[in-house]
Scaffold this motif. Structure first.
Motif, PDB file in Angstrom:
ATOM      1  N   GLN A 107      -7.545  -5.160   7.870  1.00  0.00           N
ATOM      2  CA  GLN A 107      -8.264  -4.248   6.970  1.00  0.00           C
ATOM      3  C   GLN A 107      -7.348  -3.126   6.497  1.00  0.00           C
ATOM      4  OE1 GLN A 107     -11.759  -3.004   9.075  1.00  0.00           O
ATOM      5  NE2 GLN A 107     -12.673  -5.052   9.068  1.00  0.00           N
ATOM      6  N   ARG A 108      -6.514  -2.638   7.397  1.00  0.00           N
ATOM      7  CA  ARG A 108      -5.579  -1.575   7.025  1.00  0.00           C
ATOM      8  C   ARG A 108      -4.604  -2.063   5.964  1.00  0.00           C
ATOM      9  NH1 ARG A 108      -0.469   0.481   8.414  1.00  0.00           N
ATOM     10  NH2 ARG A 108      -0.408   2.757   8.466  1.00  0.00           N
ATOM     11  N   HIS A 113      -2.766  -2.110   0.436  1.00  0.00           N
ATOM     12  CA  HIS A 113      -2.470  -2.893  -0.756  1.00  0.00           C
ATOM     13  C   HIS A 113      -3.309  -2.392  -1.939  1.00  0.00           C
ATOM     14  CE1 HIS A 113      -1.689  -6.180  -3.456  1.00  0.00           C
ATOM     15  NE2 HIS A 113      -2.979  -6.506  -3.479  1.00  0.00           N
ATOM     16  N   ALA A 114      -4.588  -2.169  -1.705  1.00  0.00           N
ATOM     17  CA  ALA A 114      -5.457  -1.680  -2.773  1.00  0.00           C
ATOM     18  C   ALA A 114      -4.980  -0.308  -3.247  1.00  0.00           C
ATOM     19  CB  ALA A 114      -6.898  -1.605  -2.290  1.00  0.00           C
ATOM     20  N   ASN A 115      -4.590   0.535  -2.308  1.00  0.00           N
ATOM     21  CA  ASN A 115      -4.096   1.867  -2.667  1.00  0.00           C
ATOM     22  C   ASN A 115      -2.829   1.762  -3.510  1.00  0.00           C
ATOM     23  OD1 ASN A 115      -3.963   4.691  -2.671  1.00  0.00           O
ATOM     24  ND2 ASN A 115      -2.633   4.678  -0.870  1.00  0.00           N
ATOM     25  N   LEU A 144       3.863  -5.688 -13.048  1.00  0.00           N
ATOM     26  CA  LEU A 144       3.745  -4.965 -11.778  1.00  0.00           C
ATOM     27  C   LEU A 144       2.673  -5.583 -10.884  1.00  0.00           C
ATOM     28  CD1 LEU A 144       4.086  -1.253 -12.970  1.00  0.00           C
ATOM     29  CD2 LEU A 144       5.724  -2.581 -11.634  1.00  0.00           C
ATOM     30  N   MET A 145       1.587  -6.019 -11.485  1.00  0.00           N
ATOM     31  CA  MET A 145       0.515  -6.644 -10.691  1.00  0.00           C
ATOM     32  C   MET A 145       1.015  -7.948 -10.067  1.00  0.00           C
ATOM     33  SD  MET A 145      -2.295  -4.878 -10.648  1.00  0.00           S
ATOM     34  CE  MET A 145      -3.598  -6.023 -10.374  1.00  0.00           C
ATOM     35  N   ARG A 146       1.739  -8.774 -10.870  1.00  0.00           N
ATOM     36  CA  ARG A 146       2.288 -10.018 -10.358  1.00  0.00           C
ATOM     37  C   ARG A 146       3.270  -9.755  -9.211  1.00  0.00           C
ATOM     38  NH1 ARG A 146       4.743 -11.770 -14.805  1.00  0.00           N
ATOM     39  NH2 ARG A 146       2.998 -11.456 -16.182  1.00  0.00           N
ATOM     40  N   LYS A 147       4.106  -8.766  -9.401  1.00  0.00           N
ATOM     41  CA  LYS A 147       5.086  -8.399  -8.375  1.00  0.00           C
ATOM     42  C   LYS A 147       4.369  -7.958  -7.091  1.00  0.00           C
ATOM     43  CE  LYS A 147       9.160  -5.504  -7.800  1.00  0.00           C
ATOM     44  NZ  LYS A 147      10.004  -4.468  -8.393  1.00  0.00           N
ATOM     45  N   GLU A 148       3.335  -7.167  -7.225  1.00  0.00           N
ATOM     46  CA  GLU A 148       2.564  -6.690  -6.067  1.00  0.00           C
ATOM     47  C   GLU A 148       1.852  -7.847  -5.372  1.00  0.00           C
ATOM     48  OE1 GLU A 148       1.248  -4.207  -3.193  1.00  0.00           O
ATOM     49  OE2 GLU A 148       2.774  -3.827  -4.717  1.00  0.00           O
ATOM     50  N   GLU A 149       1.308  -8.776  -6.154  1.00  0.00           N
ATOM     51  CA  GLU A 149       0.636  -9.937  -5.568  1.00  0.00           C
ATOM     52  C   GLU A 149       1.628 -10.800  -4.796  1.00  0.00           C
ATOM     53  OE1 GLU A 149      -1.332 -11.934  -8.775  1.00  0.00           O
ATOM     54  OE2 GLU A 149      -2.892 -10.402  -8.943  1.00  0.00           O
ATOM     55  N   GLY A 155       3.799 -11.008   2.525  1.00  0.00           N
ATOM     56  CA  GLY A 155       3.405 -10.271   3.740  1.00  0.00           C
ATOM     57  C   GLY A 155       2.346 -11.013   4.523  1.00  0.00           C
ATOM     58  N   ASN A 156       1.378 -11.599   3.821  1.00  0.00           N
ATOM     59  CA  ASN A 156       0.325 -12.363   4.493  1.00  0.00           C
ATOM     60  C   ASN A 156       0.903 -13.606   5.170  1.00  0.00           C
ATOM     61  OD1 ASN A 156      -1.609 -10.539   3.769  1.00  0.00           O
ATOM     62  ND2 ASN A 156      -2.345 -11.685   1.990  1.00  0.00           N
ATOM     63  N   LYS A 157       1.844 -14.287   4.486  1.00  0.00           N
ATOM     64  CA  LYS A 157       2.475 -15.457   5.084  1.00  0.00           C
ATOM     65  C   LYS A 157       3.227 -15.062   6.360  1.00  0.00           C
ATOM     66  CE  LYS A 157       3.251 -18.059   0.838  1.00  0.00           C
ATOM     67  NZ  LYS A 157       4.294 -18.554  -0.104  1.00  0.00           N
TER      68      LYS A 157
END
Length: 164
Positions: A107-108, A113-115, A144-149, A155-157
């Motif tokens: 959750q953190r 990520h949302a922030n 920027l959105m693609r880069k962040e995704e 990170g999730n992997k």
């Protein structure tokens, strides 16, 4: 007898008084031996009584000790069972705590990520260009959105690989 022997003639008197003294000596010896044997018998009887009562006491003491030992063993087994149950509960609680911490970590990461995404969107202006009539920054925002995704999915992997 002593008085009768004294009243007799002197020649018989000496012999009878000697025998009388011998009899008295034998009588005294027999009395003392009787006392000794009687006291030995009474001592033996007392000893036997003590030993019998001691054996009875020892048996009752042994039964008491056996009973206390069995109670102590039972209490020890109950305590061991309670300790095992407490340990099992502790392990379950620890597992639950680890699971909750992992959820909180996820959750953190989502909130961070949302922030970051909101911050990036606010950073790049998104305005209508007066001359062309097109929105400025639209492509920049998409990039920027693609880069962040991509950063988030990497990170999730990594997070999933570290859990294995």
């Amino acid at each position: 007898m002593d008085l009768e022997a004294r009243s007799l003639q002197p020649n018989v008197k000496a012999v009878l008084l000697a025998k009388l003294r011998e009899y008295k000596s034998d009588l005294n010896n027999l009395k003392s031996e009787h006392k000794r044997l009687a006291s030995a018998n009474s001592n033996q009887a007392a000893r036997d009584d003590l030993l019998e009562s001691g054996m009875a006491d020892a048996m009752s003491v042994s039964a008491n000790q056996r009973g206390r030992l069995m109670m102590s063993t039972e209490r020890l087994n109950e305590s061991s069972d309670r300790i095992k149950e407490s340990r099992r509960t502790m392990l379950e609680t620890e597992e639950l705590g680890v699971s909750i911490l992992q959820d909180l970590h996820q959750q953190r990461q989502s909130l961070l990520h949302a922030n970051d995404t909101v911050f990036l969107l606010l950073k790049v202006p998104y305005r209508l260009h007066l001359l062309t009539g097109k929105f400025e920054g639209k492509d920049e925002r998409k990039r920027l959105m693609r880069k962040e995704e991509e950063r988030t999915s990497e990170g999730n992997k990594n997070a999933l690989l570290s859990l294995r």
